[in-house]
Design a protein around this motif. Structure first.
Motif: not given
Length: 270
Positions: A98-112
């Protein structure tokens, strides 16, 4: 060694070594992921408390991170486990659900990705396009992106990140930045069962935990799920549906042999 020989070798290694696969995953599919690892011949552990994950990953052969049901506690645990995995040379397999669905998911994926540099990233077309910085429509955790140029996207992102990129869809694509494989196993009914993507990531993690050829591990994990889906669908009788299919999907994984996996995989190169 030709890819089919590598796939044969990889499943043989799983059966022989029964690698321990540490998951920090989502609570919707955690039981399915544990059972699919057992079915293929691995050993799952689903520890996610920050007080034990760094210690637990020390016993593991691979670490699978899945952001399907994110919260602040598990984000911290993922980073702690991932940092320790990198110190120990344990491969990290990321499923950016679900990356891209919310800012939390996007930020977390990018950080990981930035901090852990995963050996393999598996997602659907929408998820991988988001990670590649491309515009894409999002519907919850489901993909709305067409698969046009999927090989180009996978190869370019793999080169940029230094990770094997695996895109699952109608035609699956795996690239390490140099090689590109197109995989044609599977059945559309797989999309009607929750968790088949998560389970595929767990299968990839199991192969990568048994054999350090991560490109082959991604190919083998995806083909395993595709073949099991074909076998499960072919076994359905009139009146049977996705409930029966789901159970037989697990049976299909359990009954895979190195010979079947290497012979029946439909693999093309680009």
């Amino acid at each position: 060694m030709e890819i089919r020989e590598q796939i044969f070798k990889s499943l043989s290694a799983v059966k022989e070594k029964s690698p321990l696969i540490h998951h920090i995953t989502n609570y919707v599919t955690v039981n399915d992921c544990a059972n699919i690892v057992l079915a293929i011949g691995g050993s799952p552990v689903m520890a996610d408390d920050k007080e034990e994950v760094a210690e637990m990953v020390g016993f593991a052969s691979a670490l699978v991170l899945n952001i399907g049901t994110l919260n602040a506690r598990t984000i911290e645990s993922m980073l702690s486990a991932g940092i320790r995995a990198k110190e120990l040379g344990v491969p990290v397999i990321l499923d950016p659900v679900g990356v891209g669905a919310t800012q939390l998911r996007t930020n977390t994926a990018e950080k990981l990705i930035k901090e852990l540099k995963p050996e393999v990233i598996r997602g659907n077309m929408s998820e991988i396009k988001v990670l590649a910085g491309l515009e894409v429509a999002i519907k919850g955790v489901d993909s709305l992106a067409d698969e046009e140029d999927s090989s180009v996207v996978a190869q370019k992102l793999a080169s940029e990140l230094g990770s094997v990129i695996a895109i699952t869809g109608k035609t699956d694509v795996v690239s390490d930045g140099t090689r590109v494989c197109l995989l044609d196993n599977g059945h559309r009914i797989l999309a009607d069962v929750t968790g088949t993507g998560c389970m595929t990531t767990s299968l990839i993690g199991t192969f990568c935990g048994a054999d350090k050829d991560y490109f082959t591990g991604a190919v083998a994990g995806i083909i395993s799920m595709g073949l099991a889906g074909e076998f499960a669908y072919a076994s359905l009788r009139p009146g049977e549906g996705i409930g029966t299919f789901r159970a037989r999907l697990m049976d299909g994984i359990y009954n895979l042999t190195p010979e079947i996996l290497a012979k029946e995989g439909r693999i093309r190169y680009e």
